[in-house]
Write a protein that holds these residues in place. Structure first.
Motif, PDB file in Angstrom:
ATOM      1  N   ILE A 102       0.835  -1.207   0.000  1.00 38.33           N
ATOM      2  CA  ILE A 102       0.000   0.000   0.000  1.00 38.33           C
ATOM      3  C   ILE A 102       0.866   1.252   0.000  1.00 38.33           C
ATOM      4  CG2 ILE A 102      -1.715   1.315   1.330  1.00 38.33           C
ATOM      5  CD1 ILE A 102      -2.718  -1.461   2.345  1.00 38.33           C
ATOM      6  N   VAL A 103       1.925   1.221   0.821  1.00 39.47           N
ATOM      7  CA  VAL A 103       2.815   2.378   0.946  1.00 39.47           C
ATOM      8  C   VAL A 103       3.469   2.711  -0.398  1.00 39.47           C
ATOM      9  CG1 VAL A 103       4.980   3.171   1.993  1.00 39.47           C
ATOM     10  CG2 VAL A 103       3.211   2.140   3.413  1.00 39.47           C
ATOM     11  N   ILE A 104       3.835   1.667  -1.140  1.00 38.83           N
ATOM     12  CA  ILE A 104       4.454   1.902  -2.445  1.00 38.83           C
ATOM     13  C   ILE A 104       3.381   2.202  -3.491  1.00 38.83           C
ATOM     14  CG2 ILE A 104       5.732   0.841  -4.363  1.00 38.83           C
ATOM     15  CD1 ILE A 104       7.222  -0.833  -2.323  1.00 38.83           C
ATOM     16  N   GLY A 105       2.338   1.383  -3.468  1.00 39.60           N
ATOM     17  CA  GLY A 105       1.333   1.430  -4.536  1.00 39.60           C
ATOM     18  C   GLY A 105       0.492   2.694  -4.531  1.00 39.60           C
ATOM     19  N   ALA A 106       0.009   3.084  -3.366  1.00 38.40           N
ATOM     20  CA  ALA A 106      -0.929   4.216  -3.310  1.00 38.40           C
ATOM     21  C   ALA A 106      -0.301   5.537  -3.780  1.00 38.40           C
ATOM     22  CB  ALA A 106      -1.517   4.337  -1.904  1.00 38.40           C
ATOM     23  N   PRO A 107       0.855   5.945  -3.226  1.00 32.64           N
ATOM     24  CA  PRO A 107       1.426   7.232  -3.676  1.00 32.64           C
ATOM     25  C   PRO A 107       1.785   7.215  -5.154  1.00 32.64           C
ATOM     26  CG  PRO A 107       2.594   6.402  -1.747  1.00 32.64           C
ATOM     27  CD  PRO A 107       1.689   5.314  -2.209  1.00 32.64           C
ATOM     28  N   ALA A 108       2.312   6.061  -5.641  1.00 32.06           N
ATOM     29  CA  ALA A 108       2.707   5.990  -7.047  1.00 32.06           C
ATOM     30  C   ALA A 108       1.484   6.137  -7.944  1.00 32.06           C
ATOM     31  CB  ALA A 108       3.413   4.671  -7.332  1.00 32.06           C
ATOM     32  N   THR A 109       0.383   5.501  -7.554  1.00 34.41           N
ATOM     33  CA  THR A 109      -0.842   5.599  -8.348  1.00 34.41           C
ATOM     34  C   THR A 109      -1.363   7.035  -8.342  1.00 34.41           C
ATOM     35  OG1 THR A 109      -1.333   3.350  -7.663  1.00 34.41           O
ATOM     36  CG2 THR A 109      -3.129   4.566  -8.688  1.00 34.41           C
ATOM     37  N   ILE A 110      -1.368   7.643  -7.162  1.00 33.96           N
ATOM     38  CA  ILE A 110      -1.844   9.033  -7.045  1.00 33.96           C
ATOM     39  C   ILE A 110      -0.952   9.973  -7.853  1.00 33.96           C
ATOM     40  CG2 ILE A 110      -2.145  10.982  -5.436  1.00 33.96           C
ATOM     41  CD1 ILE A 110      -2.961   8.771  -3.336  1.00 33.96           C
ATOM     42  N   ALA A 111       0.377   9.792  -7.708  1.00 30.90           N
ATOM     43  CA  ALA A 111       1.316  10.634  -8.457  1.00 30.90           C
ATOM     44  C   ALA A 111       1.119  10.461  -9.959  1.00 30.90           C
ATOM     45  CB  ALA A 111       2.752  10.291  -8.065  1.00 30.90           C
ATOM     46  N   LEU A 113      -1.646   9.489 -11.541  1.00 27.39           N
ATOM     47  CA  LEU A 113      -2.910  10.110 -11.952  1.00 27.39           C
ATOM     48  C   LEU A 113      -2.774  11.633 -11.975  1.00 27.39           C
ATOM     49  CD1 LEU A 113      -5.473   7.825 -10.084  1.00 27.39           C
ATOM     50  CD2 LEU A 113      -4.886   7.824 -12.529  1.00 27.39           C
ATOM     51  N   ALA A 114      -2.046  12.174 -10.991  1.00 27.24           N
ATOM     52  CA  ALA A 114      -1.833  13.624 -10.937  1.00 27.24           C
ATOM     53  C   ALA A 114      -1.071  14.088 -12.167  1.00 27.24           C
ATOM     54  CB  ALA A 114      -1.065  13.985  -9.657  1.00 27.24           C
ATOM     55  N   LEU A 115      -0.047  13.316 -12.560  1.00 30.60           N
ATOM     56  CA  LEU A 115       0.727  13.654 -13.763  1.00 30.60           C
ATOM     57  C   LEU A 115      -0.167  13.669 -14.995  1.00 30.60           C
ATOM     58  CD1 LEU A 115       4.198  11.832 -13.687  1.00 30.60           C
ATOM     59  CD2 LEU A 115       3.728  14.287 -13.710  1.00 30.60           C
ATOM     60  N   CYS A 116      -1.057  12.672 -15.093  1.00 30.63           N
ATOM     61  CA  CYS A 116      -1.976  12.608 -16.234  1.00 30.63           C
ATOM     62  C   CYS A 116      -2.898  13.827 -16.236  1.00 30.63           C
ATOM     63  CB  CYS A 116      -2.812  11.325 -16.178  1.00 30.63           C
ATOM     64  SG  CYS A 116      -1.844   9.862 -16.554  1.00 30.63           S
ATOM     65  N   ALA A 117      -3.376  14.214 -15.044  1.00 27.43           N
ATOM     66  CA  ALA A 117      -4.275  15.374 -14.938  1.00 27.43           C
ATOM     67  C   ALA A 117      -3.541  16.635 -15.387  1.00 27.43           C
ATOM     68  CB  ALA A 117      -4.767  15.523 -13.503  1.00 27.43           C
ATOM     69  N   VAL A 118      -2.293  16.766 -14.927  1.00 27.15           N
ATOM     70  CA  VAL A 118      -1.479  17.925 -15.323  1.00 27.15           C
ATOM     71  C   VAL A 118      -1.337  17.944 -16.840  1.00 27.15           C
ATOM     72  CG1 VAL A 118       0.885  18.852 -15.284  1.00 27.15           C
ATOM     73  CG2 VAL A 118      -0.227  18.154 -13.144  1.00 27.15           C
ATOM     74  N   PHE A 135       5.310   8.528 -19.149  1.00 31.54           N
ATOM     75  CA  PHE A 135       6.039   8.324 -17.897  1.00 31.54           C
ATOM     76  C   PHE A 135       5.090   7.834 -16.797  1.00 31.54           C
ATOM     77  CE2 PHE A 135       7.472   9.961 -13.765  1.00 31.54           C
ATOM     78  CZ  PHE A 135       8.675   9.289 -13.658  1.00 31.54           C
ATOM     79  N   ALA A 136       3.926   8.502 -16.695  1.00 34.81           N
ATOM     80  CA  ALA A 136       2.953   8.160 -15.651  1.00 34.81           C
ATOM     81  C   ALA A 136       2.469   6.718 -15.819  1.00 34.81           C
ATOM     82  CB  ALA A 136       1.773   9.123 -15.679  1.00 34.81           C
ATOM     83  N   VAL A 137       2.142   6.352 -17.071  1.00 33.55           N
ATOM     84  CA  VAL A 137       1.618   4.998 -17.317  1.00 33.55           C
ATOM     85  C   VAL A 137       2.689   3.948 -16.989  1.00 33.55           C
ATOM     86  CG1 VAL A 137       0.883   3.415 -19.150  1.00 33.55           C
ATOM     87  CG2 VAL A 137      -0.108   5.717 -19.008  1.00 33.55           C
ATOM     88  N   ILE A 138       3.936   4.209 -17.430  1.00 38.43           N
ATOM     89  CA  ILE A 138       5.017   3.250 -17.161  1.00 38.43           C
ATOM     90  C   ILE A 138       5.220   3.107 -15.647  1.00 38.43           C
ATOM     91  CG2 ILE A 138       7.521   2.856 -17.339  1.00 38.43           C
ATOM     92  CD1 ILE A 138       7.337   4.002 -20.189  1.00 38.43           C
ATOM     93  N   MET A 139       5.171   4.256 -14.954  1.00 35.73           N
ATOM     94  CA  MET A 139       5.385   4.204 -13.508  1.00 35.73           C
ATOM     95  C   MET A 139       4.284   3.389 -12.826  1.00 35.73           C
ATOM     96  SD  MET A 139       5.850   7.303 -10.790  1.00 35.73           S
ATOM     97  CE  MET A 139       4.154   7.838 -10.859  1.00 35.73           C
ATOM     98  N   ILE A 140       3.026   3.631 -13.204  1.00 35.45           N
ATOM     99  CA  ILE A 140       1.913   2.910 -12.573  1.00 35.45           C
ATOM    100  C   ILE A 140       2.025   1.404 -12.858  1.00 35.45           C
ATOM    101  CG2 ILE A 140      -0.596   2.550 -12.610  1.00 35.45           C
ATOM    102  CD1 ILE A 140      -0.899   5.585 -12.945  1.00 35.45           C
ATOM    103  N   ILE A 141       2.363   1.065 -14.105  1.00 37.56           N
ATOM    104  CA  ILE A 141       2.476  -0.359 -14.450  1.00 37.56           C
ATOM    105  C   ILE A 141       3.635  -0.999 -13.675  1.00 37.56           C
ATOM    106  CG2 ILE A 141       3.056  -1.993 -16.306  1.00 37.56           C
ATOM    107  CD1 ILE A 141       1.442  -0.184 -18.208  1.00 37.56           C
ATOM    108  N   ALA A 142       4.783  -0.288 -13.629  1.00 38.60           N
ATOM    109  CA  ALA A 142       5.953  -0.836 -12.927  1.00 38.60           C
ATOM    110  C   ALA A 142       5.634  -1.066 -11.460  1.00 38.60           C
ATOM    111  CB  ALA A 142       7.141   0.114 -13.068  1.00 38.60           C
ATOM    112  N   VAL A 143       4.981  -0.082 -10.840  1.00 34.51           N
ATOM    113  CA  VAL A 143       4.664  -0.217  -9.422  1.00 34.51           C
ATOM    114  C   VAL A 143       3.637  -1.324  -9.206  1.00 34.51           C
ATOM    115  CG1 VAL A 143       3.576   0.948  -7.463  1.00 34.51           C
ATOM    116  CG2 VAL A 143       5.364   2.096  -8.755  1.00 34.51           C
ATOM    117  N   ALA A 144       2.689  -1.456 -10.141  1.00 34.92           N
ATOM    118  CA  ALA A 144       1.702  -2.527 -10.025  1.00 34.92           C
ATOM    119  C   ALA A 144       2.394  -3.888 -10.048  1.00 34.92           C
ATOM    120  CB  ALA A 144       0.676  -2.432 -11.154  1.00 34.92           C
TER     121      ALA A 144
END
Ligand SMILES: [Zn+2]
Length: 208
Positions: A102-111, A113-118, A135-144
């Motif tokens: 959760i500690v790794i997954g939640a912030p990375a997912t939020i970050a 999504l925030a990047l996508c919104a920006v 970058f955002a998609v790769i990060m979310i997939i990697a963290v997943a």
């Protein structure tokens, strides 16, 4: 009879009673050298003194004579305690790992999504927008992938049909459809598919 075992048993009982060798010797009216000799297995207490000794050690004579049995029981109890401690340690570790997910997954997912919104709402050159989203998609997939790896290793999955507890492979876990931490997988024990529940406690360690 194993003199050394009996000696150790006497020493253990004496310490349990909070007595030094000298105190026990004095109460029995013998020398502390004699007590020391019993405890190191060099001699056995005289039968004439046995009853009094047992009384002082709060054990019955049967227990002293069959102290091997009692030593074994103590040993088994210790082994059981160790097993329990080991199991608790494993569960503790698994709990930590799931928290880590959760500690790794939640912030990375939020970050992400925030990047996508920006990228979506703020004026910027197309190449930068595309770069940010990639970058955002790769990060979310990697963290997943990392998170699934943690989830797969922490604890067990329990089949909802036969309640077998097992650890699936990384890809089995990763490719399984899931709701929260429940994953739809084939059970290695009964071969049926169900939404398997994540559990921290494993199969009975005694049966391993
Ligand atoms: Zn099953």
């Amino acid at each position: 009879m194993d003199q050394i075992k009996i000696g150790k048993f006497i020493a253990a009982c004496r310490k349990e009673q909070g007595m030094t060798q000298a105190v026990l010797a004095e109460k029995l009216g013998i020398s502390d050298r004699a007590v020391s000799k019993w405890e190191t297995g060099k001699s056995l207490p005289d039968t004439g003194i046995m009853l009094e000794l047992c009384g002082l050690l709060s054990i019955n004579d049967n227990e002293l004579v069959s102290c091997e049995r009692i030593v074994t029981e103590t040993y088994n109890k210790k082994a059981e305690e160790n097993l329990l401690a080991m199991r608790q340690e494993i569960e503790e570790k698994n709990k930590l790992m799931l928290n880590l997910e959760i500690v790794i997954g939640a912030p990375a997912t939020i970050a992400g999504l925030a990047l996508c919104a920006v990228a979506a709402y703020i004026e910027m050159p197309t190449w930068l927008r595309a770069g940010l989203i990639t970058f955002a998609v790769i990060m979310i997939i990697a963290v997943a992938f990392i998170a699934v790896g943690i989830e797969q290793k922490a604890g067990y999955y329990e089949c909802q049909i036969c309640h077998d507890r097992h650890i699936p492979t990384y890809w089995q876990t990763n490719l399984a459809p899931h709701i929260g931490r429940k994953r739809y997988m084939k059970c290695p024990a009964c071969g049926k598919r169900s939404y398997q529940k994540k559990v921290l406690e494993g199969p009975d360690l005694n049966n391993l």
